[in-house]
Motif scaffolding. Structure first.
Motif, PDB file in Angstrom:
ATOM      1  N   GLY A   1      24.071  33.989  53.046  1.00  0.00           N
ATOM      2  CA  GLY A   1      23.251  35.113  52.600  1.00  0.00           C
ATOM      3  C   GLY A   1      23.333  36.304  53.527  1.00  0.00           C
ATOM      4  N   GLN A   2      24.117  36.201  54.604  1.00  0.00           N
ATOM      5  CA  GLN A   2      24.255  37.291  55.563  1.00  0.00           C
ATOM      6  C   GLN A   2      25.526  38.076  55.242  1.00  0.00           C
ATOM      7  OE1 GLN A   2      21.274  37.343  56.751  1.00  0.00           O
ATOM      8  NE2 GLN A   2      21.651  37.153  58.921  1.00  0.00           N
ATOM      9  N   PHE A   3      25.391  39.071  54.399  1.00  0.00           N
ATOM     10  CA  PHE A   3      26.565  39.872  54.055  1.00  0.00           C
ATOM     11  C   PHE A   3      26.122  41.257  53.628  1.00  0.00           C
ATOM     12  CE2 PHE A   3      24.987  38.512  50.104  1.00  0.00           C
ATOM     13  CZ  PHE A   3      25.604  39.162  49.055  1.00  0.00           C
ATOM     14  N   SER A   4      27.062  42.219  53.671  1.00  0.00           N
ATOM     15  CA  SER A   4      26.694  43.617  53.443  1.00  0.00           C
ATOM     16  C   SER A   4      27.548  44.267  52.373  1.00  0.00           C
ATOM     17  CB  SER A   4      26.828  44.387  54.760  1.00  0.00           C
ATOM     18  OG  SER A   4      28.134  44.246  55.283  1.00  0.00           O
ATOM     19  N   VAL A   5      28.042  43.459  51.462  1.00  0.00           N
ATOM     20  CA  VAL A   5      28.851  44.028  50.383  1.00  0.00           C
ATOM     21  C   VAL A   5      28.005  44.936  49.501  1.00  0.00           C
ATOM     22  CG1 VAL A   5      30.257  43.460  48.368  1.00  0.00           C
ATOM     23  CG2 VAL A   5      30.404  42.065  50.429  1.00  0.00           C
ATOM     24  N   VAL A   6      26.745  44.580  49.342  1.00  0.00           N
ATOM     25  CA  VAL A   6      25.831  45.386  48.532  1.00  0.00           C
ATOM     26  C   VAL A   6      24.537  45.564  49.317  1.00  0.00           C
ATOM     27  CG1 VAL A   6      26.779  44.622  46.323  1.00  0.00           C
ATOM     28  CG2 VAL A   6      24.948  43.310  47.387  1.00  0.00           C
ATOM     29  N   PRO A   7      23.759  46.591  49.010  1.00  0.00           N
ATOM     30  CA  PRO A   7      22.464  46.774  49.668  1.00  0.00           C
ATOM     31  C   PRO A   7      21.534  45.591  49.411  1.00  0.00           C
ATOM     32  CG  PRO A   7      23.135  48.767  48.527  1.00  0.00           C
ATOM     33  CD  PRO A   7      24.079  47.699  48.096  1.00  0.00           C
ATOM     34  N   PRO A   8      20.491  45.430  50.228  1.00  0.00           N
ATOM     35  CA  PRO A   8      19.670  44.215  50.182  1.00  0.00           C
ATOM     36  C   PRO A   8      19.201  43.776  48.800  1.00  0.00           C
ATOM     37  CG  PRO A   8      19.074  45.517  52.082  1.00  0.00           C
ATOM     38  CD  PRO A   8      20.071  46.327  51.312  1.00  0.00           C
ATOM     39  N   LYS A   9      18.586  44.676  48.031  1.00  0.00           N
ATOM     40  CA  LYS A   9      17.986  44.239  46.761  1.00  0.00           C
ATOM     41  C   LYS A   9      19.021  43.965  45.674  1.00  0.00           C
ATOM     42  CE  LYS A   9      13.278  45.768  47.357  1.00  0.00           C
ATOM     43  NZ  LYS A   9      12.065  46.314  46.701  1.00  0.00           N
ATOM     44  N   GLN A  10      20.293  44.224  45.974  1.00  0.00           N
ATOM     45  CA  GLN A  10      21.350  43.902  45.013  1.00  0.00           C
ATOM     46  C   GLN A  10      22.088  42.614  45.382  1.00  0.00           C
ATOM     47  OE1 GLN A  10      23.930  47.318  44.252  1.00  0.00           O
ATOM     48  NE2 GLN A  10      22.249  48.719  44.716  1.00  0.00           N
ATOM     49  N   ARG A  11      21.576  41.900  46.386  1.00  0.00           N
ATOM     50  CA  ARG A  11      22.227  40.660  46.826  1.00  0.00           C
ATOM     51  C   ARG A  11      21.773  39.490  45.959  1.00  0.00           C
ATOM     52  NH1 ARG A  11      21.295  42.030  53.283  1.00  0.00           N
ATOM     53  NH2 ARG A  11      22.516  43.951  53.242  1.00  0.00           N
ATOM     54  N   THR A  12      22.186  39.537  44.736  1.00  0.00           N
ATOM     55  CA  THR A  12      21.819  38.524  43.756  1.00  0.00           C
ATOM     56  C   THR A  12      22.754  37.317  43.864  1.00  0.00           C
ATOM     57  OG1 THR A  12      23.310  39.481  42.129  1.00  0.00           O
ATOM     58  CG2 THR A  12      21.039  40.333  42.179  1.00  0.00           C
ATOM     59  N   PRO A  13      22.414  36.196  43.215  1.00  0.00           N
ATOM     60  CA  PRO A  13      23.346  35.061  43.180  1.00  0.00           C
ATOM     61  C   PRO A  13      24.710  35.438  42.624  1.00  0.00           C
ATOM     62  CG  PRO A  13      21.171  34.383  42.452  1.00  0.00           C
ATOM     63  CD  PRO A  13      21.108  35.871  42.621  1.00  0.00           C
ATOM     64  N   GLU A  14      24.711  36.348  41.634  1.00  0.00           N
ATOM     65  CA  GLU A  14      25.984  36.793  41.068  1.00  0.00           C
ATOM     66  C   GLU A  14      26.797  37.568  42.104  1.00  0.00           C
ATOM     67  OE1 GLU A  14      23.111  35.816  38.057  1.00  0.00           O
ATOM     68  OE2 GLU A  14      22.999  37.291  39.681  1.00  0.00           O
ATOM     69  N   ALA A  15      26.110  38.401  42.890  1.00  0.00           N
ATOM     70  CA  ALA A  15      26.801  39.168  43.926  1.00  0.00           C
ATOM     71  C   ALA A  15      27.357  38.246  45.006  1.00  0.00           C
ATOM     72  CB  ALA A  15      25.841  40.188  44.543  1.00  0.00           C
ATOM     73  N   ILE A  16      26.601  37.205  45.339  1.00  0.00           N
ATOM     74  CA  ILE A  16      27.074  36.241  46.330  1.00  0.00           C
ATOM     75  C   ILE A  16      28.324  35.537  45.823  1.00  0.00           C
ATOM     76  CG2 ILE A  16      26.524  34.046  47.456  1.00  0.00           C
ATOM     77  CD1 ILE A  16      23.659  34.988  47.697  1.00  0.00           C
ATOM     78  N   ALA A  17      28.297  35.116  44.565  1.00  0.00           N
ATOM     79  CA  ALA A  17      29.458  34.435  43.991  1.00  0.00           C
ATOM     80  C   ALA A  17      30.674  35.352  43.969  1.00  0.00           C
ATOM     81  CB  ALA A  17      29.133  33.957  42.580  1.00  0.00           C
ATOM     82  N   LYS A  18      30.458  36.624  43.622  1.00  0.00           N
ATOM     83  CA  LYS A  18      31.565  37.577  43.581  1.00  0.00           C
ATOM     84  C   LYS A  18      32.140  37.797  44.978  1.00  0.00           C
ATOM     85  CE  LYS A  18      32.713  42.255  42.014  1.00  0.00           C
ATOM     86  NZ  LYS A  18      32.186  43.493  41.375  1.00  0.00           N
ATOM     87  N   ALA A  19      31.266  37.901  45.978  1.00  0.00           N
ATOM     88  CA  ALA A  19      31.726  38.105  47.348  1.00  0.00           C
ATOM     89  C   ALA A  19      32.491  36.898  47.857  1.00  0.00           C
ATOM     90  CB  ALA A  19      30.529  38.406  48.250  1.00  0.00           C
ATOM     91  N   THR A  20      32.026  35.723  47.471  1.00  0.00           N
ATOM     92  CA  THR A  20      32.717  34.500  47.884  1.00  0.00           C
ATOM     93  C   THR A  20      34.130  34.457  47.316  1.00  0.00           C
ATOM     94  OG1 THR A  20      30.618  33.307  47.988  1.00  0.00           O
ATOM     95  CG2 THR A  20      32.617  31.975  47.864  1.00  0.00           C
ATOM     96  N   GLU A  21      34.259  34.832  46.056  1.00  0.00           N
ATOM     97  CA  GLU A  21      35.585  34.860  45.437  1.00  0.00           C
ATOM     98  C   GLU A  21      36.486  35.893  46.104  1.00  0.00           C
ATOM     99  OE1 GLU A  21      37.014  32.882  43.074  1.00  0.00           O
ATOM    100  OE2 GLU A  21      35.240  31.669  43.499  1.00  0.00           O
ATOM    101  N   ALA A  22      35.908  37.039  46.455  1.00  0.00           N
ATOM    102  CA  ALA A  22      36.698  38.092  47.105  1.00  0.00           C
ATOM    103  C   ALA A  22      37.225  37.617  48.457  1.00  0.00           C
ATOM    104  CB  ALA A  22      35.852  39.347  47.286  1.00  0.00           C
ATOM    105  N   MET A  23      36.431  36.810  49.160  1.00  0.00           N
ATOM    106  CA  MET A  23      36.864  36.311  50.467  1.00  0.00           C
ATOM    107  C   MET A  23      38.049  35.369  50.339  1.00  0.00           C
ATOM    108  SD  MET A  23      33.207  35.664  52.372  1.00  0.00           S
ATOM    109  CE  MET A  23      33.946  35.094  53.907  1.00  0.00           C
ATOM    110  N   LYS A  24      38.147  34.689  49.211  1.00  0.00           N
ATOM    111  CA  LYS A  24      39.227  33.723  49.034  1.00  0.00           C
ATOM    112  C   LYS A  24      40.600  34.399  48.980  1.00  0.00           C
ATOM    113  CE  LYS A  24      36.442  30.248  46.621  1.00  0.00           C
ATOM    114  NZ  LYS A  24      36.218  29.505  45.365  1.00  0.00           N
TER     115      LYS A  24
END
Length: 580
Positions: free
Chosen positions: A376-399
């Motif tokens: 949950g510690q990431f800065s791809v999006v501002p705090p209130k936009q750190r939704t489960p969907e945003a986390i999943a998208k960021a995880t895929e981008a890291m791959k």
């Protein structure tokens, strides 16, 4: 098992290490004969002291009080011993990424949208953190009204068991020297003391990279005077409210892992007490669930009001952290926090490095870094936009990133205080659930300016000669903050022309450094002896009583406070007995 299994068992008996098929596991627990599962507890029991929360303050408090009293310590989590993710430095972030119901780390998201964690394990936050050990400053000690001599003795009592001098390898040494080049002077060497300048602090990781926690302080306990119950979740404090007398706490209702209720009561004696050490979320939450808090809010949850105390849950604060990932052209060691720059600008500068902070997604889950979507510690999006969907998208981008993208470290800044604060409220009456908490990051403009000043210091460190071999020469700070290259953390939302001001960077990338505090503050909810105003037989001794986070990192002071107040309470007890 093969012909050598019996020899491994003999070796295990001698060394405390159990190995099968080449996999070794540390011994399950020290020889704590007083630690039990709550399912084994009697339906009703009696003690001189009942401590709710076996965390960073609760363990040293229980160990101290057990020397001359019968003490019950109840902890909602399990044992840290045998959990390699807790024990080993290299995999420490795995616990933060574990969101299972049995995880030692319980994730919560503040109303600000920042992901955070609260401990659910014997030893508390000292089982989850990055290990930095440093004392509070002398001004902090004076403001709290503590006795300086006893404070020093209490710190030393803690340090004999859990504090070590860290090994200074290349990356941390370069960071230290970069701070000095940036003007964060003087150099104070290795010290636990909180003084302006650059220093090497202590760590609770030993030279083998093994964590030592507040649970280790239970080695000081009198086994005949202490009972520790694991997986025991407090439901409410029980009060006597006969006649016109002040309400008096006299027991605790708790449930075991099977959901069976147990009642622990104080034995007869005017000195006997209940102590909340459940942390900055747990202590105000349990006070409210027990009827001590803002009357209107309690009634909205159909909770009987024992004492109308509107300041319970107020003053919640969390030191905002902002991090700059610095990719390295050469390999770096794995290190957690070892060096700190204590500036006169109202900000602290720290650093960490290695694969545990930037492991590629092809690695096993336990290798994911602290600054990652998994924690949950990431800065791809501002705090209130750190939704489960945003986390999943960021995880895929890291791959899609190469291993080289994760080679490097983070330089972070944490502001002093902070001045901004918020509040905590109940969501429901289930003590297992997280309450609602708002921290109001950067509500005060002074906090935002401190963040900007901290990022400016980080820029000087990155550009220093001392840090040059760990820096790509073509990457400026602005290039790092407005990253268009393939690096995993500094991927910021773009504003206007695509650039980001430092003020906007601070707001967009704010994360927690897990130093939240408040909710039962000194002189507001508790007095200088940590007794709760308006009721008898009840104290709160933990970080919820703080107005500010002590030192650069609070765990040393929270452990000290448990020992300090334990000694004071025992001295009161012995003095009362002598006078009688």
């Amino acid at each position: 098992m093969g012909s050598g299994w019996w020899w491994r068992l003999i070796t295990a008996a001698l060394t405390g290490i159990l190995c099968f098929h080449g996999v070794c596991q540390a011994q399950i627990a020290p020889n704590y004969t007083f630690v039990h599962q709550a399912t084994s507890a009697a339906p009703v029991s009696y003690y001189d002291y009942i401590i709710v929360g076996g965390g960073t303050s609760g363990c040293p408090l229980a160990a101290t009080l057990s020397q001359n009293a019968r003490v019950l310590l109840i902890e909602r989590g399990g044992s840290p011993y045998g959990n390699q993710n807790i024990t080993n430095l290299g995999s420490f972030s795995a616990t933060l990424a574990d969101t299972s119901p049995s995880s030692p780390s319980q994730r919560f998201i503040s109303e600000d949208g920042v992901f955070n964690a609260r401990a659910r394990v014997l030893g508390g936050g000292s089982c989850l953190n990055a290990g930095f050990y440093t004392r509070a400053g002398t001004d902090y000690v004076k403001a709290a009204g503590w006795d300086g001599a006893l404070v020093n003795q209490s710190y030393q009592w803690v340090e004999k068991v859990v504090a070590f001098e860290p090994p200074m390898l290349q990356w941390q040494s370069a960071f230290r020297n970069g701070l000095l080049e940036a003007g964060i002077l003087p150099y104070n060497g290795f010290t636990y003391d909180h003084i302006y300048g650059t220093k090497v602090g202590g760590t609770i990781f030993d030279r083998d990279g093994h964590r030592h926690t507040a649970a280790d302080l239970l080695k000081y306990a009198n086994p005949k005077g202490l009972t520790v119950l694991l997986h025991a979740t407090a439901q409410s404090i029980l009060f006597r409210t006969e006649g016109k007398l002040r309400p008096r706490a006299h027991g605790v209702l708790f449930k075991d892992a099977a959901g069976v209720e147990h009642r622990a009561y104080l034995s007869k004696g005017s000195m006997n007490e209940i102590v909340l050490s459940a942390g900055a979320l747990g202590s105000p939450q349990l006070l409210m669930l027990s009827g001590v808090g803002p009357a209107q809010h309690l009634r909205s949850h159909n909770i009987k009001v024992i004492f109308d105390q509107p300041l319970v849950g107020q003053g919640m604060a969390d030191n905002p952290m902002n991090a700059v990932f610095t990719p390295s052209p050469i390999p770096v060691e794995i290190s957690l926090i070892q060096v700190v720059g204590i500036t006169r600008l109202g900000t602290y500068i720290e650093a960490a490095s290695g694969s545990n902070f930037g492991s590629p997604p092809s690695a096993t889950p336990r290798d994911f870094g602290m600054f990652s979507p998994q924690t949950g510690q990431f800065s791809v999006v501002p705090p209130k936009q750190r939704t489960p969907e945003a986390i999943a998208k960021a995880t895929e981008a890291m791959k899609a990133l190469s291993n080289e993208a994760f080679r490097g470290g983070f330089i972070i800044e944490k502001i002093i205080g902070p001045l901004s604060s918020g509040h905590l409220q109940l969501r429901n009456t289930n003590p297992e659930d997280n309450p609602s908490v708002t921290f109001n990051y950067f509500q005060k403009p002074e906090d935002l300016q401190r963040c900007v000043d901290g990022i400016t210091v980080i820029e000087k460190v990155i550009q220093s000669k001392a840090f040059s071999k760990f820096r790509y020469p073509y990457l400026s700070l602005q290039a790092l903050l407005n990253m268009t290259l393939n690096f995993p953390v500094n991927l910021l939302p773009k504003h206007g022309n695509g650039s980001t001001s430092l003020e906007q960077f601070c707001k967009d990338t704010v994360m927690t450094i897990w130093h939240y505090h408040g909710g039962c503050q000194l002189d507001r909810v508790v007095d200088r002896n940590y007794k709760v105003f308006g009721v008898d037989g009840l104290r709160v001794i933990d970080g919820s009583t703080f107005h500010d986070s002590p030192g650069t990192n609070p765990q040393a002071t929270v452990m000290m406070l448990g020992r300090y107040m334990g000694v004071k309470i025992l001295n009161e007890r012995l003095g009362r007995k002598r006078s009688n």
